[in-house]
Scaffold this motif. Structure first.
Motif, PDB file in Angstrom:
ATOM      1  N   PHE A  86     -11.728 -12.151 -11.683  1.00  0.00           N
ATOM      2  CA  PHE A  86     -10.787 -11.922 -10.594  1.00  0.00           C
ATOM      3  C   PHE A  86     -11.209 -12.701  -9.347  1.00  0.00           C
ATOM      4  CE2 PHE A  86      -9.374  -8.315 -13.130  1.00  0.00           C
ATOM      5  CZ  PHE A  86      -8.016  -8.305 -12.874  1.00  0.00           C
ATOM      6  N   ARG A  87     -12.486 -12.662  -9.012  1.00  0.00           N
ATOM      7  CA  ARG A  87     -12.983 -13.339  -7.813  1.00  0.00           C
ATOM      8  C   ARG A  87     -12.792 -14.864  -7.910  1.00  0.00           C
ATOM      9  NH1 ARG A  87     -16.523 -10.126  -7.243  1.00  0.00           N
ATOM     10  NH2 ARG A  87     -18.101 -10.903  -8.669  1.00  0.00           N
ATOM     11  N   TRP A  94      -4.182 -12.367  -6.928  1.00  0.00           N
ATOM     12  CA  TRP A  94      -3.116 -12.072  -5.980  1.00  0.00           C
ATOM     13  C   TRP A  94      -1.778 -11.815  -6.683  1.00  0.00           C
ATOM     14  CZ3 TRP A  94       1.292 -15.097  -5.283  1.00  0.00           C
ATOM     15  CH2 TRP A  94       2.111 -14.713  -4.217  1.00  0.00           C
ATOM     16  N   GLY A  95      -1.490 -12.574  -7.743  1.00  0.00           N
ATOM     17  CA  GLY A  95      -0.149 -12.576  -8.295  1.00  0.00           C
ATOM     18  C   GLY A  95       0.100 -11.721  -9.513  1.00  0.00           C
ATOM     19  N   ILE A 115      -7.851  -1.959  -9.037  1.00  0.00           N
ATOM     20  CA  ILE A 115      -8.525  -2.038  -7.732  1.00  0.00           C
ATOM     21  C   ILE A 115     -10.023  -2.236  -7.937  1.00  0.00           C
ATOM     22  CG2 ILE A 115      -9.214  -0.641  -5.731  1.00  0.00           C
ATOM     23  CD1 ILE A 115      -6.339   0.417  -5.656  1.00  0.00           C
ATOM     24  N   SER A 116     -10.598  -1.497  -8.863  1.00  0.00           N
ATOM     25  CA  SER A 116     -12.027  -1.611  -9.145  1.00  0.00           C
ATOM     26  C   SER A 116     -12.383  -2.998  -9.664  1.00  0.00           C
ATOM     27  CB  SER A 116     -12.438  -0.536 -10.155  1.00  0.00           C
ATOM     28  OG  SER A 116     -13.813  -0.631 -10.454  1.00  0.00           O
ATOM     29  N   ALA A 117     -11.577  -3.527 -10.588  1.00  0.00           N
ATOM     30  CA  ALA A 117     -11.848  -4.848 -11.165  1.00  0.00           C
ATOM     31  C   ALA A 117     -11.676  -5.949 -10.119  1.00  0.00           C
ATOM     32  CB  ALA A 117     -10.926  -5.099 -12.360  1.00  0.00           C
ATOM     33  N   ARG A 118     -10.726  -5.809  -9.220  1.00  0.00           N
ATOM     34  CA  ARG A 118     -10.549  -6.812  -8.162  1.00  0.00           C
ATOM     35  C   ARG A 118     -11.673  -6.735  -7.141  1.00  0.00           C
ATOM     36  NH1 ARG A 118      -4.288  -5.886  -7.581  1.00  0.00           N
ATOM     37  NH2 ARG A 118      -5.006  -4.321  -6.116  1.00  0.00           N
ATOM     38  N   ASP A 119     -12.366  -5.597  -7.101  1.00  0.00           N
ATOM     39  CA  ASP A 119     -13.544  -5.414  -6.242  1.00  0.00           C
ATOM     40  C   ASP A 119     -13.276  -5.859  -4.805  1.00  0.00           C
ATOM     41  OD1 ASP A 119     -16.102  -4.532  -5.683  1.00  0.00           O
ATOM     42  OD2 ASP A 119     -17.062  -6.387  -6.341  1.00  0.00           O
ATOM     43  N   SER A 156     -17.269   1.278 -10.781  1.00  0.00           N
ATOM     44  CA  SER A 156     -17.050   0.292  -9.727  1.00  0.00           C
ATOM     45  C   SER A 156     -18.352  -0.261  -9.161  1.00  0.00           C
ATOM     46  CB  SER A 156     -16.223   0.928  -8.606  1.00  0.00           C
ATOM     47  OG  SER A 156     -14.977   1.346  -9.108  1.00  0.00           O
ATOM     48  N   SER A 157     -18.203  -1.384  -8.485  1.00  0.00           N
ATOM     49  CA  SER A 157     -19.333  -2.085  -7.879  1.00  0.00           C
ATOM     50  C   SER A 157     -19.896  -1.322  -6.688  1.00  0.00           C
ATOM     51  CB  SER A 157     -18.877  -3.474  -7.427  1.00  0.00           C
ATOM     52  OG  SER A 157     -19.866  -4.106  -6.663  1.00  0.00           O
TER      53      SER A 157
END
Length: 183
Positions: A86-87, A94-95, A115-119, A156-157
């Motif tokens: 994701f990063r 974003w999309g 949300i967790s994976a997008r960190d 989560s991170s």
């Protein structure tokens, strides 16, 4: 669950697919917006989702579902690798999202896994607004949000990316002090 060779191959395949989707969505994600135009925000809200505009909505949904399943079922190294995907693929991050409401515990959980994976995504403030809305929506639908928030927080991170707390800490701050008993 330990990451074995099979997990690495599956993540490599998903990484290649994420990269292709990222390239397809990039022209939409990077399209200039004329902020001096008074109707810019309304036009953006009226547009179809970026993955749909790019013609990759079906594949994006399949890839996202696979990523989130692996994220939830994998070990910490798998989750770290998915956060990295994701990063490193900002247009994909974003999309690509989910269009269903957080009106059941499982749907709320899937939204939180994203949300967790997008960190914290591209901007923690945007993620906080999104998280607040998801919690409001789930609570209004009768979902006991505390247990789901705690479960996803554990995955989560702990890294504080932008000085607003780690994703784990942010999720835990949303747990209600006293949640009414839900059926």
């Amino acid at each position: 669950m330990a990451a074995g060779p099979h997990t690495v191959v599956m993540l490599d395949d998903l990484a290649a697919r994420v990269s292709r989707l990222d390239r397809a969505i990039a022209p939409i994600a990077n399209r200039p917006v004329d902020l001096s135009d008074p109707g810019w925000a309304d036009r953006l809200l009226e547009e179809p989702p970026a993955a749909e505009q790019a013609g990759v909505a079906d594949e994006a949904a399949v890839v996202l579902a696979a990523l989130l399943t692996r994220y939830a079922e994998g070990d910490e190294s798998t989750r770290t690798a998915i956060r990295g995907l994701f990063r490193n693929h900002r247009s994909f991050q974003w999309g690509v999202g989910m269009s269903f409401p957080a009106d059941t515990a499982e749907r709320f959980r899937r939204q939180l896994l994203l949300i967790s994976a997008r960190d914290q995504g591209l901007d923690t403030r945007d993620e906080l607004l999104n998280l607040t809305e998801l919690c409001r929506e789930a609570t209004a639908a009768g979902v006991a949000i505390g247990p789901v928030l705690r479960e996803v927080a554990e995955l989560s991170s702990d890294v504080d990316r932008y000085g607003m707390g780690s994703t784990r800490r942010i999720l835990l701050r949303c747990v209600p002090e006293e949640e009414p008993d839900r059926r």
